[in-house]
Scaffold this motif. Structure first.
Motif, PDB file in Angstrom:
ATOM      1  N   ARG A 114       0.580  -1.333   0.253  1.00 36.77           N
ATOM      2  CA  ARG A 114       0.197  -0.187  -0.373  1.00 36.77           C
ATOM      3  C   ARG A 114       1.043   1.069   0.088  1.00 36.77           C
ATOM      4  N   THR A 115       1.742   1.126   0.928  1.00 35.64           N
ATOM      5  CA  THR A 115       2.922   2.317   1.451  1.00 35.64           C
ATOM      6  C   THR A 115       3.665   2.415  -0.604  1.00 35.64           C
ATOM      7  N   ALA A 116       4.222   1.473  -0.562  1.00 34.10           N
ATOM      8  CA  ALA A 116       4.620   1.132  -2.135  1.00 34.10           C
ATOM      9  C   ALA A 116       3.964   2.333  -3.104  1.00 34.10           C
ATOM     10  N   ARG A 117       2.257   2.030  -3.625  1.00 25.85           N
ATOM     11  CA  ARG A 117       1.164   2.162  -4.612  1.00 25.85           C
ATOM     12  C   ARG A 117       1.457   4.344  -4.133  1.00 25.85           C
ATOM     13  N   THR A 118       1.651   4.274  -3.173  1.00 29.05           N
ATOM     14  CA  THR A 118       1.571   5.962  -2.618  1.00 29.05           C
ATOM     15  C   THR A 118       2.825   6.714  -3.311  1.00 29.05           C
ATOM     16  N   GLN A 119       3.775   5.549  -2.847  1.00 28.42           N
ATOM     17  CA  GLN A 119       5.335   6.005  -3.093  1.00 28.42           C
ATOM     18  C   GLN A 119       5.772   6.428  -5.028  1.00 28.42           C
ATOM     19  N   VAL A 120       4.795   5.329  -6.170  1.00 33.54           N
ATOM     20  CA  VAL A 120       4.569   5.255  -6.982  1.00 33.54           C
ATOM     21  C   VAL A 120       4.583   6.570  -7.708  1.00 33.54           C
ATOM     22  N   VAL A 121       3.381   7.315  -7.071  1.00 32.63           N
ATOM     23  CA  VAL A 121       2.431   7.988  -7.424  1.00 32.63           C
ATOM     24  C   VAL A 121       2.926   9.177  -7.205  1.00 32.63           C
ATOM     25  N   GLU A 122       3.912   9.471  -6.140  1.00 35.38           N
ATOM     26  CA  GLU A 122       3.830  10.543  -5.558  1.00 35.38           C
ATOM     27  C   GLU A 122       5.352  10.388  -6.812  1.00 35.38           C
ATOM     28  N   LEU A 123       6.036  10.248  -7.053  1.00 38.82           N
ATOM     29  CA  LEU A 123       7.629   9.976  -7.585  1.00 38.82           C
ATOM     30  C   LEU A 123       7.373   9.968  -9.323  1.00 38.82           C
ATOM     31  N   VAL A 124       6.196   9.680  -9.549  1.00 34.78           N
ATOM     32  CA  VAL A 124       5.723  10.514 -11.037  1.00 34.78           C
ATOM     33  C   VAL A 124       5.144  12.097 -11.041  1.00 34.78           C
ATOM     34  N   ASP A 125       4.666  11.980  -9.510  1.00 36.69           N
ATOM     35  CA  ASP A 125       4.343  13.908  -9.248  1.00 36.69           C
ATOM     36  C   ASP A 125       5.547  15.078  -9.273  1.00 36.69           C
ATOM     37  N   SER A 126       6.396  14.441  -8.036  1.00 33.91           N
ATOM     38  CA  SER A 126       7.665  14.534  -7.752  1.00 33.91           C
ATOM     39  C   SER A 126       8.912  15.140 -10.157  1.00 33.91           C
ATOM     40  N   LEU A 127       8.314  13.509 -10.438  1.00 32.44           N
ATOM     41  CA  LEU A 127       9.317  14.100 -12.087  1.00 32.44           C
ATOM     42  C   LEU A 127       8.452  15.595 -12.690  1.00 32.44           C
ATOM     43  N   ASP A 128       7.254  15.360 -12.636  1.00 34.70           N
ATOM     44  CA  ASP A 128       6.586  16.018 -13.359  1.00 34.70           C
ATOM     45  C   ASP A 128       7.022  17.864 -12.780  1.00 34.70           C
ATOM     46  N   GLU A 129       6.947  18.107 -11.507  1.00 33.95           N
ATOM     47  CA  GLU A 129       7.206  19.350 -10.905  1.00 33.95           C
ATOM     48  C   GLU A 129       8.751  19.261 -10.578  1.00 33.95           C
ATOM     49  N   ASN A 130       9.361  18.310 -10.860  1.00 33.32           N
ATOM     50  CA  ASN A 130      10.813  18.708 -11.659  1.00 33.32           C
ATOM     51  C   ASN A 130      11.789  17.228 -12.439  1.00 33.32           C
ATOM     52  N   PRO A 131      11.812  17.922 -13.258  1.00 36.46           N
ATOM     53  CA  PRO A 131      12.426  16.607 -14.731  1.00 36.46           C
ATOM     54  C   PRO A 131      13.507  17.052 -14.185  1.00 36.46           C
ATOM     55  N   VAL A 132      14.520  15.819 -14.358  1.00 36.23           N
ATOM     56  CA  VAL A 132      15.326  14.621 -14.305  1.00 36.23           C
ATOM     57  C   VAL A 132      16.357  15.460 -15.895  1.00 36.23           C
ATOM     58  N   PRO A 133      17.648  15.981 -16.379  1.00 37.59           N
ATOM     59  CA  PRO A 133      17.668  16.519 -17.481  1.00 37.59           C
ATOM     60  C   PRO A 133      18.983  15.132 -17.466  1.00 37.59           C
ATOM     61  N   THR A 134      18.586  14.126 -19.132  1.00 34.03           N
ATOM     62  CA  THR A 134      19.494  13.383 -19.688  1.00 34.03           C
ATOM     63  C   THR A 134      20.762  13.200 -20.295  1.00 34.03           C
ATOM     64  N   ASP A 135      21.298  12.615 -20.789  1.00 26.68           N
ATOM     65  CA  ASP A 135      22.343  12.600 -21.962  1.00 26.68           C
ATOM     66  C   ASP A 135      21.647  13.130 -23.081  1.00 26.68           C
ATOM     67  N   PHE A 136      20.635  13.089 -23.235  1.00 24.24           N
ATOM     68  CA  PHE A 136      20.242  12.950 -24.565  1.00 24.24           C
ATOM     69  C   PHE A 136      19.644  14.314 -25.551  1.00 24.24           C
ATOM     70  N   GLY A 137      19.875  15.557 -24.093  1.00 27.89           N
ATOM     71  CA  GLY A 137      19.856  16.501 -24.432  1.00 27.89           C
ATOM     72  C   GLY A 137      17.636  17.548 -23.601  1.00 27.89           C
ATOM     73  N   TYR A 138      17.408  16.078 -23.367  1.00 28.75           N
ATOM     74  CA  TYR A 138      15.726  16.186 -23.311  1.00 28.75           C
ATOM     75  C   TYR A 138      15.867  16.205 -21.612  1.00 28.75           C
ATOM     76  N   GLU A 139      14.409  16.846 -21.023  1.00 30.24           N
ATOM     77  CA  GLU A 139      14.334  16.543 -19.524  1.00 30.24           C
ATOM     78  C   GLU A 139      13.132  15.251 -19.453  1.00 30.24           C
ATOM     79  N   PHE A 140      13.683  14.388 -18.337  1.00 26.14           N
ATOM     80  CA  PHE A 140      12.782  13.250 -18.320  1.00 26.14           C
ATOM     81  C   PHE A 140      11.670  13.450 -17.720  1.00 26.14           C
TER      82      PHE A 140
END
Length: 533
Positions: free
Chosen positions: A292-318
């Protein structure tokens, strides 16, 4: 949706880059268009003669990552069957040769739309060796996919679609439609002219080209998931050329694209929940040991990356939506779960996006659009977003629904809530894929209007009762639509498709393709028969 098979996944990794091979050049063959005055030879236009008169040339595949007993070739097809002199496409093919004298070939499509048939055949090798008793087993990269003139929308298409669909109900509908048209223009710029000729009707024509190129009078065919739609369209257009056809994980022929996407979001959420239950039983699970906690963490991880995307080696943000796409790819088969677990651990523990990027993408770099003829592209030129771009392009080409701006905005308010309720992880991602069609030309109505009441030899349709990607009701609806030609086999089990997971389904399909032996329509394979995983 891609087929669920029992062997290793056909995902390209950076550490070990499995790729569609450079194949030996082959002759080209042509296609006769049904219903426009076919002659005894099947030709309708002298401009197609040059395609008819050529055959596939097979040679060893040049990639070290592919099975040594696989051979590769190409087929050349018209870009536009109505104008065969205005450009051509080369399609990548692969096969396992029959162990003896073959009665012909059986062609496979692994679904998607957008899945590489060459890589699917390589990854599912052990599943299909039984068919080589009588057949050369052949698959292909459909037009717009893999090395066959791959389409692309650029790295930020999903983000642009999300921006367009995240507005308030009071937003100006003209602004929403303008943004979606901009995304459509980006797709056209990155993809070139193949984008206008990528629908299932076009690919069904290509299947008939391949049938002729392989020297077969009839098409023997095994299609999974979306591949069942392709098989049904072929049967409608070329009923006199249908041989033995098996369709596993039956797709809808009538449901609107918005409803298909909603069913997909629900199915992916169910698959994610099952994955997290498995993951949290392992000490290596990056989300701990409570599901149950894991399901919440996955949602939070998706939301976090939408708010703060991570730069990639290919020049775009993940982004979080990129992650949703990657997780979705990793959920297609249980065999990919350990790979998905490791990729998520890299991301959560080290901030390393390379594992999830490898799942999210099918290639290495954006292509340069080409005009005129389209030879096979090199493996490094398959675009990063080819799989989702091809999926969107084919689904849009097959969908005749295009609401006006006012209707679009009204629908979005309703659809946002429904999709997010269906899946807090995949809802926005699946909705973005659906609404991207609204900026494109209206698709064909051929599938909804003409693919029904078929006059063909019997076809075997397999529906899995617990299939999260192609709901069982689609099997029932499609069988009723196809008419007396359809023979239904129920697979009383869970998971997407049955051939790779149920010994019973595997045996029934092989018996039909090899010996013409059909089960009684409405008969079942029970969960107790599932012994392949």
């Amino acid at each position: 949706m891609l087929a669920k098979l029992s062997q290793r996944p056909s995902v390209r990794h950076r550490a070990v880059r499995s790729s569609v091979p450079r194949c030996a050049a082959a002759g080209a063959v042509g296609l006769a268009l049904l219903g426009t005055g076919l002659t005894a030879t099947g030709r309708t236009d002298p401009g197609l003669d040059r395609f008819y008169d050529q055959k596939v040339t097979w040679a060893a595949c040049e990639s070290a990552d592919l099975p040594k007993d696989m051979q590769c070739g190409t087929v050349t097809v018209p870009l536009d069957y109505a104008k065969p002199d205005e450009g051509t496409l080369e399609l990548a093919l692969a096969r396992y040769r029959a162990s003896g004298d073959p009665r012909g070939s059986v062609l496979l499509n692994f679904g998607g739309p957008g899945g590489s048939g060459v890589m699917g055949l390589a990854g599912g090798r052990e599943d299909f060796l039984g068919l080589t008793e009588d057949y050369d087993v052949v698959s292909f990269d459909p037009r717009g996919v893999g090395r066959s003139a791959p389409v692309s929308c650029g790295a930020d298409a999903t983000g642009q679609a999300l921006e367009a669909t995240d507005g308030e109900e009071t937003a100006d509908p003209r602004d929403t439609l303008r943004k979606l048209r901009e995304v459509a223009a980006e797709c056209a710029e990155h993809s070139g002219p193949v984008l206008d000729h990528i629908g299932t009707v076009d690919v069904a024509h290509d299947l008939d080209v391949m049938r002729q190129a392989l020297g077969d009078e009839k098409l023997n065919y095994l299609g999974f998931s979306y591949g069942t739609r392709l098989g049904a369209v072929y049967a409608a257009k070329f009923p006199d050329r249908v041989g033995r056809m098996a369709l596993d994980g039956v797709d809808t022929l009538t449901e609107p694209l918005a409803e298909q996407g909603l069913a997909g979001a629900k199915g992916q959420q169910t698959a994610l929940d099952n994955f997290l239950t498995w993951c949290t039983e392992e000490l290596a699970c990056p989300f701990g040991q409570d599901a149950r906690t894991a399901r919440t963490q996955v949602v939070e991880l998706v939301d976090s990356l939408d708010e703060n995307p991570v730069p990639t080696d290919f020049g775009y943000e993940f982004t979080g939506q990129d992650l949703a796409g990657a997780i979705g790819q990793g959920l297609y088969t249980k065999e990919m779960w350990p790979l998905l677990q490791r990729a998520l651990a890299q991301l959560v523990e080290d901030g390393d996006t390379r594992g999830v990027e490898a799942l999210a993408t099918g290639g290495m770099a954006p292509p340069v659009p080409q005009r005129g003829d389209h030879p096979l592209v090199d493996e490094e030129d398959v675009p990063l977003d080819n799989l989702p771009a091809a999926l969107m392009a084919v689904n849009c080409a097959d969908d005749p629904d295009r609401p006006d701006a006012e209707r679009l905005t009204r629908d979005l308010a309703r659809l946002r809530g429904a999709y997010e309720e269906a899946s807090p992880v995949f809802g926005r991602y699946r909705l973005a894929q659906v609404v991207l069609c609204y900026g494109r030309p209206k698709g064909t109505d051929y599938i909804r209007e003409r693919v029904k009441d078929l006059d063909t030899p019997k076809m075997l349709l397999v529906g899995t009762l617990g299939d999260p990607a192609t709901p069982y009701r689609w099997t029932v609806e499609t069988a009723e639509r196809l008419g007396s030609s359809a023979v239904v086999l129920d697979n009383r089990a869970e998971g997407h498709t049955g051939y790779g997971s149920s010994e019973c389904v595997h045996r029934k399909i092989d018996d039909f393709l090899l010996y013409g032996s059909l089960p009684r329509s409405g008969s079942s394979c029970g969960a107790e028969d599932d012994g392949r995983l």
